[in-house]
Design an enzyme around this catalytic site. Structure first.
Site, PDB file in Angstrom:
ATOM      1  N   TYR A 117       0.818  -1.212   0.000  1.00  0.00           N
ATOM      2  CA  TYR A 117       0.000   0.000   0.000  1.00  0.00           C
ATOM      3  C   TYR A 117       0.850   1.259   0.000  1.00  0.00           C
ATOM      4  CZ  TYR A 117      -4.661  -1.858   0.098  1.00  0.00           C
ATOM      5  OH  TYR A 117      -5.817  -2.434  -0.265  1.00  0.00           O
ATOM      6  N   GLU A 215      -1.153 -30.124   9.363  1.00  0.00           N
ATOM      7  CA  GLU A 215      -1.291 -29.251   8.196  1.00  0.00           C
ATOM      8  C   GLU A 215      -2.098 -28.003   8.501  1.00  0.00           C
ATOM      9  OE1 GLU A 215      -1.800 -31.152   4.496  1.00  0.00           O
ATOM     10  OE2 GLU A 215      -2.661 -29.404   3.519  1.00  0.00           O
ATOM     11  N   ASP A 267      -1.886 -34.056   4.783  1.00  0.00           N
ATOM     12  CA  ASP A 267      -2.836 -34.749   3.912  1.00  0.00           C
ATOM     13  C   ASP A 267      -2.101 -35.707   2.984  1.00  0.00           C
ATOM     14  OD1 ASP A 267      -4.817 -33.318   5.059  1.00  0.00           O
ATOM     15  OD2 ASP A 267      -5.080 -31.899   3.391  1.00  0.00           O
TER      16      ASP A 267
END
Lengths: 387, 693
Positions: A117, A215, A267
Site C-alpha cells: 500500500y 497441516e 494430507d
C-alpha cells in the site's frame, strides 16, 4: 498497520529522528545504497542500468546430498531498465528498495501488504498503477531479499501471522518485553509471528520431547482439545497449509536448539507431500533461506496411501485425483530429493494407483478421537513414518 | 419465336423491310382466324420506313452519350469541350491553357463557356465540327487521343439546343492578325447538318484589333483575349452539384493526369468575377510526347473491315496491299501470309473474292506477326504521375508504376498506376459553409447517402460513425437539417476518425480523361477489387475495394480505348487489359506494402520505447530517495541513456530499414513526404505530454 519498534534499544522510541540503527540495519542500508549507487554510476557512464537477481526456479536449485537440503545455485537473472518485458519490474524493484530504506531509517516495520500500500500509486504521468495487486509486489520483495542477500526482517518487513503453536515452551518477546508460556495460551494457542529470530523471540525454556506439526487449524484444534501435547509432552504446531517462514523458522530453531524430532501429519495428496518437502529440505522459491529453515530430519507420519485400507476408512473419504494432482505428484516424485527414496516412490505410486487422495480429517469419519488417541500414538509407537 | 408487334410497335420503324415483313407473316399465321381490323401490309409499312439520322438517334438516346440527367449533362458538356481543346492544343504543340466558365441563367439553366489557346479552327470547318454528329478527325486514324468518334461536342450542342432553344456560339481565331470567326448554330437533327443563324447563314468575321473588341462588346460575345484559340458557349438545362461526379471533380482529376495544363475555372457561385477564379496551374511546361499515328495491326481487324480495305486498294498486288495497309507486315511476312492462305502474293486485290478474303483473314490471324510498335502511345510517366497526384491528393507516400506497352486485339495500350497513401478525407476538412452549401444542393434522400456520395473515400461504415456521433437517426433527410443540426454534423465530421472507415478512392483515366461514372462496370475498378491488397498491408473484404486512406489512379493509354458505351464511362475488360492492370496494381501495391511494413515497424519501435521511458521518472525518484542523488540530474542522465539506446535502435532500424529505405527512396517511382515524426521520445517530465497508450 502494526508498527513496532524493532529492538529493545529502539524502545526508548520518542522522536523518530533519533532512530538508533543496529549493525544489521547499517549493513542493509549499505547494501541498498550500493544498489542505488550502481544505477547512478551506470547512468553517468551511459550504460543500461541493470540489477542482478539470483534465479528463483527449479533450474537454479541444487539438492545438497550431504546437508540434505535445497541450496540455491549461482545463476543470476539480469533485470534491465531498458528491456521491454523487464522495465516495469525493474522500476518495482527500485521502488521496493527505496521503501525498505525509508522503513529502516525510520525504525519502523511494515507487513508485506503494508509496503504494497505504501508503494502503490499511479506511475507519474500515467494511469498505470505501480503495482496492480499484492501478488505483483510480494515476489519483487523476495527479489530484493535475494538480490541484497538480506533477510526479510532485515528489510523491516514481515508477513501476516499464520500458524499456531501450543506446548511446554516459554519464550520472551523482545518486541513487547512479554514472557509467553505457550502451555497457557488457551484453546487458540500462540500465534507464531513472522519474525522469530533470537533477537525478537528468545526461547527461555522447553521441556517437550518432540514436535508434531499438522497441516491446518482444524486438525490442530482436534489435537489441542484432546490435550495431545500434554499427554505426549510435545509441541503442537500448524502452518495453515504451506507453512510461512515464521513457522518454518521456529520449527527449525526448536529442532536445532533443543534437538527435538519433528513429525508431520499432513494430507495424503501432492500438496501435503510438498509441504513436507518444504519443511524438510526447503522450498525452491526461497532456496536461499534453506540454511535457516530446513529440517532434514523431519519425518512424514501420515496420512499414508495405505491408510485407507489399514484404517478401514469409509469410501466417502476418497477424493479423486485431478489431472493437475497427477501431474504434480509425478513432478514431486522426480525431484532429486525424492527420486532415490524407494519408500517415497512407493508411497506416491500407491496414491496414483489408488486414484484418490485423502485429508487428515478423513480419520475423523472413523471416530472423533481416532486421530489423536489411536492413529498418531500408534504411528509414533511403531516408528512407522517416511523419511 | 415470333415477337408480338404490339410490344415492338415503337421500334418497328427501326427495322428493315424484310424484318417487318417476316413479323407480319408470322403474326398472321399464328392468328389463324383473320381479325376484322385492318392490318398493316408490307406496302403500308414501307411508307413509314425511312432513313434515321444519327442526330435523331442520339437525340432520342442521349443517355448513350452521357446526357441521361441534368447533372451529368452539364458535366458531359464541359468534359467534351475540354477534351477537344486539350487534343487540339497537344496536336498543335501548344501548351494548353483552358478557361471554363459556368454561369447560372435560370432555375435549371446554365451557360457553359469553354475556351482554349489552341490552333483555332478554319472558318468552313467550324459549323461542321460543332453542328454535325460523327464528324471529326479522330475516328479514322489509329492515334492516341482523348476524343475518338466525333460525337461529343456536337451532341452537347444538340442537347443545349433541345433543352433551351439557345444556339451554340463558337468563336475561333487562328492567329493574332487574322479575323476571328463567330458562329451561332443549331443542329438540324433530321439532316444531321448545322444550321447557321448569324450573319445570314454565313457566320461573322470579327476583325482583329480595336474594331474587333468593339464588336465583341456590342454583341456580348464572350472571349478571353488570346492570339489563337477557340471558344464554345452552350446554354443548356443542367444541374450544378459538388462532390462526386461534379464539374469540380472532373477538372481536379484532369489536372492530376495532365500536369501540363492550366485551367481557369469560374463556377456558378463565382458571379463571373475573375477574382473568384479557381486556378489549376500546370506543374510542367513539357508537352507529353506526341503520339504517332499507326496503321492497323492485322490481329485487330475483322473480316468485313479487311474486305472493305481490299476493295479500296485498287491496282495493288496482294503483297503490296498487306505491307502498305498494316503495321508490322514486311514483304516476308506478307508472302508467308499468302502462302498460308494459298494465294499468290502477286495476285491483284481486285480479284480476291469473299472466300479468298476469308482465307486471307484466317491466314493473317494464324501467322506470327510481331506486336505493333508502341511509340504511338504517350503515357503520362511516373514522374509526372507522382507530381500530379501529390499536388492534388494530400498524403505521405506516393508510388507510380508504368507497365510496358501491350496489345489487345491488335491495339497497343499501356497501363499506368499511381497511388497515394495517407492524408485525411475531404470529409474531415470540409468547412462549415461549404457543408451548408453541399447540404442545400444535394438530392440524396438520407444523410448516409449524402455522405457517401458527396465525399470520396468515405464508406458506409464511416458515414454511420459520423451519423451516430452527431446523434442523428439513420433515415434523417439531409435537406431538412436546421442550422444547429448542420453544426452538429460538421463537428462530428471533423472529429470522427475516419481513417479506418475510409475506402480506397479509385481515379480512373482513359487517355488522360477522367472517368467518373459506372465504377462497377469498369475493368479498372474490377481489377482493383480483385487484387489482394491484404498482402500489401491494407484491409479488404472479399470482392470489395480495400479500406484505408488510399487514393489510386489508374490510367489506360491506347490508340483505341475499348469503352463499354459511347458516353465513355467504363473500360471494357479484355483479358490482356485485365492482365496488365493486375500487374501494374501489384507493382504499386508491393511498394506500398514495403512502406507500410516499415512504418509499422517504426511505430512498434516507438511504442516499445515509450513503455520503458514511462518508468524513468519513478526509477529516478526512488534512487534519489535511497542515496540522495540529484533526481533531476539522474533523470536527465537516464534520459540520455534511453535516447542513446533508442538512437541505436533507430540506427539498427535504419540500417535494416535502410535497405528498404534506400530502395524506396532511390526509386524514382516513389515519393515519400516526411511528416514530423509521430513517434518520437515523449518526455514524461512534462506531465501532459504523456498520453495513455
Amino acid at each position: 498497520m502494526a508498527k513496532r519498534p524493532r529492538k529493545a534499544s529502539d524502545k526508548k522510541k520518542a522522536d523518530t529522528e533519533k532512530v538508533v540503527l543496529t549493525d544489521r540495519d547499517k549493513k542493509t542500508l549499505r547494501d541498498l545504497l550500493g544498489l542505488a549507487d550502481r544505477i547512478v554510476n551506470d547512468a553517468q557512464k551511459k550504460r543500461d542500468p541493470y540489477l542482478e537477481i539470483p534465479t528463483r526456479a527449479l533450474s537454479n536449485v541444487r539438492y545438497n546430498k550431504t546437508r540434505r537440503r535445497i541450496e540455491m545455485g549461482s545463476n543470476k537473472n539480469r533485470r534491465e531498465l531498458f528491456n521491454l518485458s523487464q522495465a516495469k519490474s525493474y522500476m518495482q524493484t527500485v521502488l521496493v528498495a527505496s521503501g525498505c530504506k525509508q522503513l529502516i531509517e525510520q525504525g519502523k516495520t511494515l507487513s508485506l501488504r503494508g509496503l504494497y500500500y505504501k508503494l502503490k500509486r499511479d506511475v507519474e504521468g500515467t494511469k498505470e498503477p505501480t503495482f496492480v495487486d499484492q501478488g505483483e509486489c510480494d515476489p519483487v520483495i523476495e527479489d530484493v531479499e535475494v538480490g541484497l542477500n538480506s533477510l526479510r526482517e532485515e528489510l523491516h518487513l514481515y508477513a501476516s501471522n499464520r500458524g499456531n503453536l501450543a506446548g511446554p515452551l516459554v519464550l520472551f518477546d523482545h518486541a513487547t518485553g512479554d514472557e509467553i508460556d505457550c502451555a497457557r495460551m488457551g484453546s487458540a494457542g500462540y500465534s507464531i509471528p513472522s519474525i522469530v529470530e533470537n533477537d525478537v523471540i528468545e526461547f527461555k525454556k522447553c521441556t517437550a520431547k518432540f514436535i508434531l506439526h499438522v497441516e491446518k487449524d482444524t486438525v490442530w484444534r482436534r489435537f489441542a482439545e484432546d490435550k495431545f501435547w500434554q499427554k505426549h509432552n510435545c509441541i503442537l504446531t500448524h502452518g495453515n497449509g504451506q507453512p510461512p517462514r515464521g513457522v518454518r523458522r521456529i520449527l527449525s530453531r526448536l529442532h536445532h536448539e533443543y534437538k527435538l524430532p519433528v513429525y508431520c501429519l499432513l494430507d495424503n495428496d501432492p500438496w501435503g507431500y510438498y509441504i513436507y518437502s518444504v519443511i524438510k529440505q526447503g522450498s525452491i522459491n526461497l532456496a536461499f533461506e534453506s540454511q535457516r529453515m530446513a529440517i532434514p530430519d523431519a519425518k512424514f507420519l501420515g496420512l499414508r496411501s495405505k491408510d485407507y485400507e489399514r484404517c478401514e476408512l469409509s469410501p466417502s473419504v476418497k477424493i479423486s485425483l485431478s489431472d493437475t494432482d497427477i501431474k504434480r505428484a509425478k513432478q514431486i516424485a522426480s525431484y532429486p530429493w525424492f527420486e532415490h527414496k524407494k519408500a517415497w516412490q512407493k508411497e506416491i505410486q500407491q496414491m496414483l494407483k489408488n486414484g484418490f487422495k485423502m485429508e487428515v480429517e478423513s480419520l475423523i469419519s472413523k471416530d472423533i478421537t481416532y486421530v489423536t488417541e489411536q492413529y498418531t500414538p500408534a504411528r509414533l509407537e511403531e516408528g512407522d513414518w517416511l523419511d | 419465336m415470333p415477337r408480338q408487334p404490339s410490344k415492338n410497335g415503337q421500334h418497328a420503324r427501326g427495322r428493315t423491310a424484310s424484318d417487318a415483313a417476316g413479323d407480319t407473316g408470322a403474326t398472321t399465321a399464328s392468328n389463324g382466324h383473320a381479325s376484322k381490323r385492318r392490318r398493316a401490309t408490307a406496302q403500308s409499312m414501307a411508307a413509314s420506313q425511312r432513313d434515321i439520322s444519327v442526330s435523331e438517334f442520339f437525340a432520342k438516346n442521349r443517355h448513350l452519350l452521357g446526357f441521361d440527367n441534368p447533372r451529368k449533362a452539364l458535366l458531359t458538356t464541359i468534359k467534351e469541350a475540354v477534351d477537344n481543346s486539350l487534343d487540339a492544343c497537344e496536336e498543335a504543340g501548344i501548351v494548353p491553357e483552358i478557361w471554363v466558365h459556368v454561369e447560372q441563367t435560370g432555375a435549371n439553366r446554365f451557360k457553359v463557356g469553354i475556351q482554349d489557346n489552341g490552333p483555332g479552327i478554319l472558318k468552313k470547318q467550324i459549323p461542321l465540327i460543332f453542328g454535325k454528329l460523327l464528324y471529326g478527325s479522330k475516328f479514322h486514324r489509329l492515334r492516341m487521343s482523348r476524343g475518338q468518334q466525333g460525337i461529343g461536342i456536337s451532341a452537347a450542342g444538340m442537347y443545349g439546343v433541345l433543352t433551351t432553344g439557345k444556339p451554340v456560339k463558337i468563336a475561333s481565331k487562328t492567329s493574332a492578325r487574322k479575323p476571328a470567326h463567330y458562329y451561332e448554330i443549331k443542329i438540324d437533327t433530321k439532316k444531321n447538318l448545322p444550321e447557321i443563324l448569324n450573319g445570314r447563314g454565313e457566320g461573322v468575321d470579327i476583325p482583329p484589333g480595336e474594331a474587333g473588341w468593339k464588336y465583341i462588346e456590342k454583341h456580348g460575345i464572350e472571349w478571353v483575349e488570346v492570339q489563337h484559340g477557340t471558344r464554345v458557349t452552350i446554354e443548356l438545362e443542367g444541374k450544378f452539384v459538388r462532390g462526386r461526379g461534379s464539374v469540380d471533380e472532373y477538372l481536379e482529376q484532369t489536372a492530376i493526369a495532365n500536369p501540363h495544363v492550366t485551367i481557369h475555372y469560374l463556377d456558378p457561385e463565382s458571379g463571373s468575377d475573375p477574382a473568384n477564379e479557381k486556378l489549376y496551374e500546370r506543374s510542367t511546361d513539357q508537352l507529353p510526347k506526341e503520339p504517332k499515328e499507326i496503321k492497323p495491326h492485322p490481329y485487330g481487324i475483322e473480316l468485313g473491315m479487311l474486305m472493305t480495305m481490299l476493295a479500296d486498294a485498287r491496282g495493288m498486288t496482294l503483297s503490296q496491299f498487306l505491307t502498305s495497309s498494316f503495321s508490322r507486315v514486311s514483304s516476308g511476312v506478307a508472302s508467308r501470309v499468302c502462302q498460308t492462305a494459298g494465294l499468290k502474293p502477286r495476285a491483284s486485290t481486285q480479284k480476291i473474292g469473299r472466300g479468298e478474303a476469308d482465307k486471307l483473314f484466317h491466314a493473317l490471324q494464324e501467322t506470327k506477326i510481331s506486336s505493333p510498335s508502341t511509340d504511338c502511345i504517350s503515357p503520362i510517366g511516373e514522374e509526372l504521375l507522382l507530381k500530379g497526384l501529390h499536388q492534388v491528393v494530400p498524403g505521405e507516400f506516393y508510388v507510380a508504376a508504368t507497365r510496358p506497352p501491350a496489345v489487345y486485339r491488335g491495339n497497343p495500350f499501356q497501363i499506368e498506376v499511381a497511388l497515394a497513401y495517407g492524408g485525411t478525407t475531404g470529409a474531415n476538412r470540409v468547412p462549415l459553409e461549404v457543408l451548408r452549401d453541399l447540404l442545400a444542393e444535394c438530392d440524396a434522400r438520407t444523410l448516409r447517402q449524402f455522405l457517401t456520395t458527396t465525399f470520396y473515400g468515405l464508406g458506409t461504415d464511416a458515414a454511420d460513425q459520423i451519423i451516430k456521433a452527431a446523434g442523428f437517426g439513420s433515415r434523417t433527410s439531409p435537406s431538412k437539417l436546421k442550422p444547429a443540426e448542420i453544426k452538429r454534423l460538421h463537428e462530428a465530421m471533423t472529429s470522427v476518425n475516419l481513417e479506418a472507415g475510409q475506402t480506397m478512392n479509385v481515379l480512373r483515366y482513359a487517355n488522360r480523361v477522367p472517368l467518373q461514372f459506372q465504377h462497377a462496370a469498369c475493368a479498372i475498378t474490377q481489377s482493383v477489387m480483385s487484387t489482394n491488397w491484404r498482402s500489401y498491408g491494407l484491409t479488404q473484404s472479399r470482392g470489395q475495394l480495400p479500406s484505408g486512406p488510399v487514393t489510386i489512379m489508374v490510367h489506360m493509354a491506347s490508340v483505341w480505348v475499348p469503352f463499354t458505351s459511347e458516353s465513355k464511362e467504363a473500360v471494357a475488360g479484355y483479358p490482356e487489359i485485365q492482365k496488365e492492370l493486375r500487374l501494374a496494381l501489384q507493382s504499386a501495391g508491393r511498394k506500398l506494402g514495403m512502406y507500410l511494413r516499415r512504418r509499422m515497424k517504426v511505430k512498434q519501435e516507438g511504442e516499445r520505447r515509450n513503455i520503458f521511458l514511462r518508468y524513468l521518472g519513478e526509477v529516478a525518484s526512488a534512487v534519489s530517495d535511497i542515496n540522495k542523488t540529484d533526481r533531476k540530474k539522474l533523470y536527465d542522465q537516464l534520459m540520455l541513456v534511453a535516447k542513446k539506446k533508442t538512437a541505436t535502435a533507430d540506427m539498427r532500424l535504419d540500417e535494416r530499414g535502410q535497405v528498404i529505405e534506400a530502395e524506396l527512396e532511390e526509386d524514382p517511382s516513389v515519393l515519400i513526404v516526411n511528416e514530423p515524426a509521430e513517434v518520437g521520445i515523449r518526455n514524461p517530465e512534462t506531465k501532459n505530454g504523456q498520453a495513455t497508450s
